[in-house]
Design a protein around this motif. Structure first.
Motif, PDB file in Angstrom:
ATOM      1  N   THR A 120       1.440  -1.169   0.022  1.00  0.00           N
ATOM      2  CA  THR A 120      -0.203   0.031   0.415  1.00  0.00           C
ATOM      3  C   THR A 120       0.932   1.593  -0.178  1.00  0.00           C
ATOM      4  OG1 THR A 120       0.163  -1.118   2.432  1.00  0.00           O
ATOM      5  CG2 THR A 120      -1.770  -0.494   0.779  1.00  0.00           C
ATOM      6  N   MET A 121       2.269   1.066   0.468  1.00  0.00           N
ATOM      7  CA  MET A 121       2.757   2.588  -0.048  1.00  0.00           C
ATOM      8  C   MET A 121       4.126   1.993   0.308  1.00  0.00           C
ATOM      9  SD  MET A 121       3.504   3.677   3.899  1.00  0.00           S
ATOM     10  CE  MET A 121       1.430   3.225   5.155  1.00  0.00           C
ATOM     11  N   HIS A 122       4.883   3.014  -0.583  1.00  0.00           N
ATOM     12  CA  HIS A 122       6.388   2.659  -1.092  1.00  0.00           C
ATOM     13  C   HIS A 122       7.806   2.599   0.095  1.00  0.00           C
ATOM     14  CE1 HIS A 122       7.810   6.666  -0.709  1.00  0.00           C
ATOM     15  NE2 HIS A 122       6.691   7.104  -1.424  1.00  0.00           N
ATOM     16  N   SER A 123       8.447   1.919   0.026  1.00  0.00           N
ATOM     17  CA  SER A 123       9.936   1.883   1.037  1.00  0.00           C
ATOM     18  C   SER A 123      10.884   2.743   1.525  1.00  0.00           C
ATOM     19  CB  SER A 123      11.212   1.024   0.484  1.00  0.00           C
ATOM     20  OG  SER A 123       9.909  -1.124   0.275  1.00  0.00           O
ATOM     21  N   GLY A 124      10.403   4.669   1.173  1.00  0.00           N
ATOM     22  CA  GLY A 124      10.817   5.721   1.327  1.00  0.00           C
ATOM     23  C   GLY A 124       9.557   6.154   2.289  1.00  0.00           C
ATOM     24  N   LEU A 125       8.559   4.768   2.472  1.00  0.00           N
ATOM     25  CA  LEU A 125       7.481   5.696   4.267  1.00  0.00           C
ATOM     26  C   LEU A 125       8.268   4.765   5.071  1.00  0.00           C
ATOM     27  CD1 LEU A 125       4.391   6.632   2.507  1.00  0.00           C
ATOM     28  CD2 LEU A 125       5.916   8.138   2.873  1.00  0.00           C
ATOM     29  N   GLY A 126       9.173   3.719   5.239  1.00  0.00           N
ATOM     30  CA  GLY A 126       9.446   2.726   5.454  1.00  0.00           C
ATOM     31  C   GLY A 126       9.640   1.373   5.673  1.00  0.00           C
ATOM     32  N   ASP A 127       9.821   0.046   6.183  1.00  0.00           N
ATOM     33  CA  ASP A 127      10.764  -1.047   5.992  1.00  0.00           C
ATOM     34  C   ASP A 127       9.454  -2.105   5.686  1.00  0.00           C
ATOM     35  OD1 ASP A 127      13.197  -0.028   5.208  1.00  0.00           O
ATOM     36  OD2 ASP A 127      13.448  -0.357   7.825  1.00  0.00           O
ATOM     37  N   TRP A 128       9.380  -2.365   4.078  1.00  0.00           N
ATOM     38  CA  TRP A 128       8.665  -3.803   4.098  1.00  0.00           C
ATOM     39  C   TRP A 128       9.684  -5.265   4.035  1.00  0.00           C
ATOM     40  CZ3 TRP A 128       3.378  -4.379   3.733  1.00  0.00           C
ATOM     41  CH2 TRP A 128       2.402  -2.692   3.636  1.00  0.00           C
ATOM     42  N   THR A 129       8.670  -5.660   5.079  1.00  0.00           N
ATOM     43  CA  THR A 129       9.381  -7.597   4.805  1.00  0.00           C
ATOM     44  C   THR A 129       8.241  -8.815   5.063  1.00  0.00           C
ATOM     45  OG1 THR A 129       9.320  -7.723   7.039  1.00  0.00           O
ATOM     46  CG2 THR A 129      11.110  -6.636   7.120  1.00  0.00           C
ATOM     47  N   LEU A 130       8.255  -9.209   3.917  1.00  0.00           N
ATOM     48  CA  LEU A 130       7.730 -10.698   3.562  1.00  0.00           C
ATOM     49  C   LEU A 130       7.815 -11.696   4.752  1.00  0.00           C
ATOM     50  CD1 LEU A 130       4.854 -11.523   2.383  1.00  0.00           C
ATOM     51  CD2 LEU A 130       6.775 -12.837   0.529  1.00  0.00           C
ATOM     52  N   ASP A 131       7.374 -11.887   5.604  1.00  0.00           N
ATOM     53  CA  ASP A 131       7.425 -13.728   6.396  1.00  0.00           C
ATOM     54  C   ASP A 131       7.287 -14.493   5.443  1.00  0.00           C
ATOM     55  OD1 ASP A 131       8.984 -11.930   9.244  1.00  0.00           O
ATOM     56  OD2 ASP A 131       7.007 -11.921   9.975  1.00  0.00           O
ATOM     57  N   VAL A 132       7.418 -15.737   5.141  1.00  0.00           N
ATOM     58  CA  VAL A 132       7.327 -16.407   4.557  1.00  0.00           C
ATOM     59  C   VAL A 132       6.605 -18.308   5.578  1.00  0.00           C
ATOM     60  CG1 VAL A 132       7.313 -18.691   2.767  1.00  0.00           C
ATOM     61  CG2 VAL A 132       7.510 -15.718   2.212  1.00  0.00           C
ATOM     62  N   ASP A 133       5.561 -18.203   6.425  1.00  0.00           N
ATOM     63  CA  ASP A 133       5.927 -19.232   7.282  1.00  0.00           C
ATOM     64  C   ASP A 133       5.876 -20.735   6.672  1.00  0.00           C
ATOM     65  OD1 ASP A 133       4.670 -21.321   9.099  1.00  0.00           O
ATOM     66  OD2 ASP A 133       4.180 -19.827  10.115  1.00  0.00           O
ATOM     67  N   VAL A 134       7.091 -21.280   6.779  1.00  0.00           N
ATOM     68  CA  VAL A 134       7.088 -22.598   6.276  1.00  0.00           C
ATOM     69  C   VAL A 134       6.831 -24.025   6.811  1.00  0.00           C
ATOM     70  CG1 VAL A 134       7.977 -23.901   4.271  1.00  0.00           C
ATOM     71  CG2 VAL A 134       8.769 -21.605   4.239  1.00  0.00           C
ATOM     72  N   ASN A 135       5.734 -24.174   6.931  1.00  0.00           N
ATOM     73  CA  ASN A 135       5.671 -25.506   7.833  1.00  0.00           C
ATOM     74  C   ASN A 135       5.691 -25.333   9.729  1.00  0.00           C
ATOM     75  OD1 ASN A 135       4.770 -27.533   6.363  1.00  0.00           O
ATOM     76  ND2 ASN A 135       7.395 -27.855   5.596  1.00  0.00           N
ATOM     77  N   GLY A 136       5.353 -24.109  10.041  1.00  0.00           N
ATOM     78  CA  GLY A 136       6.117 -23.090  10.623  1.00  0.00           C
ATOM     79  C   GLY A 136       6.874 -22.817  11.559  1.00  0.00           C
ATOM     80  N   GLU A 137       8.463 -22.952  10.548  1.00  0.00           N
ATOM     81  CA  GLU A 137       9.279 -21.497  10.764  1.00  0.00           C
ATOM     82  C   GLU A 137       8.807 -21.133  10.180  1.00  0.00           C
ATOM     83  OE1 GLU A 137      12.930 -23.739  10.594  1.00  0.00           O
ATOM     84  OE2 GLU A 137      11.998 -25.649   9.850  1.00  0.00           O
ATOM     85  N   ILE A 138       9.691 -19.746  10.542  1.00  0.00           N
ATOM     86  CA  ILE A 138       9.297 -18.326   9.660  1.00  0.00           C
ATOM     87  C   ILE A 138      11.052 -17.818   8.365  1.00  0.00           C
ATOM     88  CG2 ILE A 138       8.951 -15.898   9.817  1.00  0.00           C
ATOM     89  CD1 ILE A 138       6.925 -16.849  11.703  1.00  0.00           C
TER      90      ILE A 138
END
Length: 266
Positions: A120-138
């Motif tokens: 919803t916004m670009h990274s100049g306004l903060g830091d995006w991360t994507l957590d990918v949960d794989v079989n309970g491990e992130i």
């Protein structure tokens, strides 16, 4: 006659070799060639699984983004029965929030788990991360989200007359042309800073306007709900330029959002 036979055999050999080269093109572990996807990030879990994040573009921009995850063991074999979940997060320092998403589902053709995130916004306004949960491990991937091209707006947040906040997003990919075009948008409600459920019960009216020329276009079909927050319709662009798609979002005859819009430039 011998020359004709020899040339025919050589031609057949070359044709067979060409077909073999195409078939043997390196793949991502499924049937889709690597060239169809761009590897953005990769990491490993504590249980020695390799997790790779792909997109069909080299960069991620504000708005709708299809994302693909491949899970492999160290031998390179695709893991087809993993349990995956996405959780995007924007850290703005004094606050954190998520965004609309679709959880990944395994595609047996590509051997990838395919999902979607609306940034919803670009990274100049903060830091995006994507957590990918794989079989309970992130596994956490940093994601650099670029701002939209000047003159475009592919996602917007609007407060409705019901005091709820709604996210309206243009669905990619799109390849606009002069004339009739399929158009698809998504609608989500901001339930909390971390929850954005899809909304299917709106009736939508669409009014395309060319901003610089001050005119609209005829024969448009307003988007209707097709489920999971998606609304599909038809828009008629009578010329290239700067087009604004104005939307009214209504429920039970009442206008809930009247100022939603998407800006397109082509």
């Amino acid at each position: 006659m011998k020359k004709i036979l020899i040339l025919s055999l050589v031609g057949a050999f070359v044709f067979a070799s060409c077909k073999k080269d195409k078939t043997d093109e390196p793949t991502t572990g499924g049937t889709a060639p690597v060239s169809e996807y761009t590897l953005l990030k990769k990491d490993t879990t504590a249980n020695d699984l390799v997790v790779e994040l792909y997109a069909k573009t080299e960069t991620i921009e504000v708005g709708y983004a299809k994302l693909y995850v491949k899970v492999k063991n160290f031998a390179g074999d695709a893991i087809e029965n993993a349990t995956l979940a996405f959780m995007p997060e924007m850290d703005m320092g004094n606050m954190q929030h998520s965004s609309p998403l679709e959880q990944p589902v395994f595609n047996s053709n590509t051997k990838m788990y395919e999902g979607m995130v609306v940034f919803t916004m670009h990274s100049g306004l903060g830091d995006w991360t994507l957590d990918v949960d794989v079989n309970g491990e992130i596994v956490t991937f940093p994601v650099n989200v670029l701002d939209s091209q000047t003159g475009t707006k592919y996602v917007g947040s609007y407060t409705g007359t019901d005091a709820e906040k709604y996210i309206v997003t243009l669905v990619k990919p799109f390849d606009w042309k002069v004339g009739m075009n399929a158009v698809s948008i998504m609608v989500h409600k901001k339930e909390s800073m971390m929850s954005f459920p899809a909304v299917d019960n709106f009736t939508i009216e669409m009014d395309p306007q060319m901003i610089s020329m001050g005119h609209g276009s005829p024969n448009n079909t307003s988007p209707i709900s097709v489920g999971n927050g998606y609304y599909e319709g038809q828009v008629n662009y009578t010329m290239t330029g700067d087009w604004r798609l104005n939307f009214l979002l209504m429920s039970a005859g009442d206008t809930i959002v009247e100022n939603a819009y998407i800006d397109i430039l082509f």
